[in-house]
Enzyme design. Structure first.
Site, PDB file in Angstrom:
ATOM      1  N   SER A  38      42.753  34.580  36.470  1.00 39.40           N
ATOM      2  CA  SER A  38      43.460  34.067  38.110  1.00 39.40           C
ATOM      3  C   SER A  38      43.621  32.884  37.569  1.00 39.40           C
ATOM      4  CB  SER A  38      42.773  34.801  39.485  1.00 39.40           C
ATOM      5  OG  SER A  38      43.237  34.390  40.465  1.00 39.40           O
ATOM      6  N   LYS A  64      47.426  36.093  35.983  1.00 39.02           N
ATOM      7  CA  LYS A  64      47.621  36.301  38.089  1.00 39.02           C
ATOM      8  C   LYS A  64      47.932  35.452  38.770  1.00 39.02           C
ATOM      9  CE  LYS A  64      44.710  37.634  41.192  1.00 39.02           C
ATOM     10  NZ  LYS A  64      42.892  38.692  41.597  1.00 39.02           N
ATOM     11  N   LYS A  66      48.406  32.714  42.201  1.00 35.70           N
ATOM     12  CA  LYS A  66      48.089  32.718  43.134  1.00 35.70           C
ATOM     13  C   LYS A  66      49.164  32.448  44.137  1.00 35.70           C
ATOM     14  CE  LYS A  66      43.793  33.882  43.972  1.00 35.70           C
ATOM     15  NZ  LYS A  66      43.073  34.921  44.571  1.00 35.70           N
ATOM     16  N   ASP A  91      48.884  37.351  43.328  1.00 34.70           N
ATOM     17  CA  ASP A  91      48.239  38.414  44.241  1.00 34.70           C
ATOM     18  C   ASP A  91      48.296  37.409  45.322  1.00 34.70           C
ATOM     19  OD1 ASP A  91      46.034  38.429  45.188  1.00 34.70           O
ATOM     20  OD2 ASP A  91      43.995  38.068  44.662  1.00 34.70           O
ATOM     21  N   GLU A 116      49.381  41.906  44.265  1.00 38.20           N
ATOM     22  CA  GLU A 116      48.040  42.606  44.983  1.00 38.20           C
ATOM     23  C   GLU A 116      47.930  41.668  46.756  1.00 38.20           C
ATOM     24  OE1 GLU A 116      45.151  40.279  42.722  1.00 38.20           O
ATOM     25  OE2 GLU A 116      43.131  41.150  43.789  1.00 38.20           O
ATOM     26  N   ASP A 141      42.875  44.588  47.681  1.00 40.14           N
ATOM     27  CA  ASP A 141      41.664  44.714  47.634  1.00 40.14           C
ATOM     28  C   ASP A 141      41.051  44.358  47.931  1.00 40.14           C
ATOM     29  OD1 ASP A 141      39.671  42.348  46.768  1.00 40.14           O
ATOM     30  OD2 ASP A 141      41.149  40.751  45.842  1.00 40.14           O
ATOM     31  N   LYS A 165      35.679  44.813  43.205  1.00 46.27           N
ATOM     32  CA  LYS A 165      34.613  43.782  43.492  1.00 46.27           C
ATOM     33  C   LYS A 165      32.993  44.539  44.045  1.00 46.27           C
ATOM     34  CE  LYS A 165      37.755  40.316  44.699  1.00 46.27           C
ATOM     35  NZ  LYS A 165      38.506  39.579  45.180  1.00 46.27           N
ATOM     36  N   GLY A 193      37.437  39.408  40.286  1.00 43.67           N
ATOM     37  CA  GLY A 193      35.850  38.545  40.283  1.00 43.67           C
ATOM     38  C   GLY A 193      35.698  37.603  42.068  1.00 43.67           C
TER      39      GLY A 193
HETATM   40 MG   LIG Z   1      42.667  39.440  45.474  1.00 49.13          MG
END
Ligand SMILES: [Mg+2]
Length: 277
Positions: A38, A64, A66, A91, A116, A141, A165, A193
């Protein structure tokens, strides 16, 4: 999260008493797990490209990014242009509103594995409306706290993928229940995570060995987050972007008690309830 810490420790203890790995105890079947990274919002796109280059060289199988308003379409365009073949996802951590739907439809052109949590952290309804407009699968998520949430999201078609998670759902029991509910309905899952130390990371690794964890998770090497992790061996990711599962009893990683002691700044003792009978 506190409940997860306690519950997961008990699962770990049970695995040690049984003399089997935590992965085996929870019903895990995978001997290696695929790893992704990420990548947070950077100061500039060139800086971001530099970070991705490093992560890909380390072997990670999925990147991934952000995203947020102002750091999205142009960023995705540049990354996709530079690496047309990589598995890429994004995400949003709830950064968008339904009025951004037209803008989010533009993400479809980047062949993303998923987007996400684009909308509110506690929403199913608007995600379901948005998913109807997007080709890119939505992954939930923050909205998923338990099996009931997973069932509601799947039933409402609010997502096509779920991120599990351990901390968010409160431990292995609920994580397994979410996994099973998704698996029975053909929804793949992966492990997110929460900046865990090695102990939580070891739990994430065990969880990721369940059969329906078919997508690379955010479970990455200790060295990505820590100069020195509190477990040994530290978590290593192979050049193929995989973590090998240890079959030693319990979580498979020892706590470096002397290091924890050295790093401790405050101690508190919580008296356990004395159970009678
Ligand atoms: Mg997320």
């Amino acid at each position: 999260m506190a409940k997860a810490a306690l519950e997961n420790a008990i699962w770990d203890l049970e695995a040690q008493r049984e003399g089997i790995s935590l992965s085996k105890l929870i019903g895990g079947v995978q001997e290696t797990i695929p790893c992704g990274v990420s990548v947070g919002i950077q100061a500039s796109i060139p800086e971001l490209l530099g970070v991705i280059e490093k992560e890909l060289a380390a072997g990670y199988q999925r990147v991934k990014l952000k995203v947020k308003p102002g750091w999205d379409v142009e960023v995705l365009e540049r990354v996709r242009h530079r690496w047309p073949g990589i598995t890429l996802s994004c995400d949003a951590n709830s950064a968008y509103k339904m009025r951004d739907a037209d803008h989010l439809v533009e993400f479809d052109q980047f062949d993303l594995l998923m987007i996400e949590q684009p909308l509110w952290h506690d929403d199913f309804y608007y995600h379901s409306m948005l998913q109807k407009r997007l080709e890119t699968p939505i992954c939930l998520d923050e909205s998923i706290h338990n099996r009931r949430d997973a069932l509601a999201a799947i039933e409402m078609e609010s997502c096509k993928i779920i991120n599990i998670k351990l901390g968010r759902v409160g431990g292995f029991s609920e994580a397994i229940a979410v996994h099973n509910a998704a698996q029975e309905r053909g929804i793949p899952v992966w492990c997110g995570g929460m900046l865990e130390t090695g102990i939580g990371r070891a739990h994430n690794i065990a969880l990721s060995t369940l059969e329906n964890f078919t997508l690379p998770g955010d479970v990455s090497a200790s060295a990505r987050y820590w100069a020195e992790d509190i477990i040994e061996p530290e978590v290593l990711v192979s050049a193929q972007g995989e973590i090998a599962i240890h079959d030693t009893p319990g979580r498979g990683y020892e706590v470096r008690a002397e290091l924890v002691e050295r790093l401790t700044v405050r101690k508190e003792t919580i008296r356990a309830l004395e159970l009678v009978g």
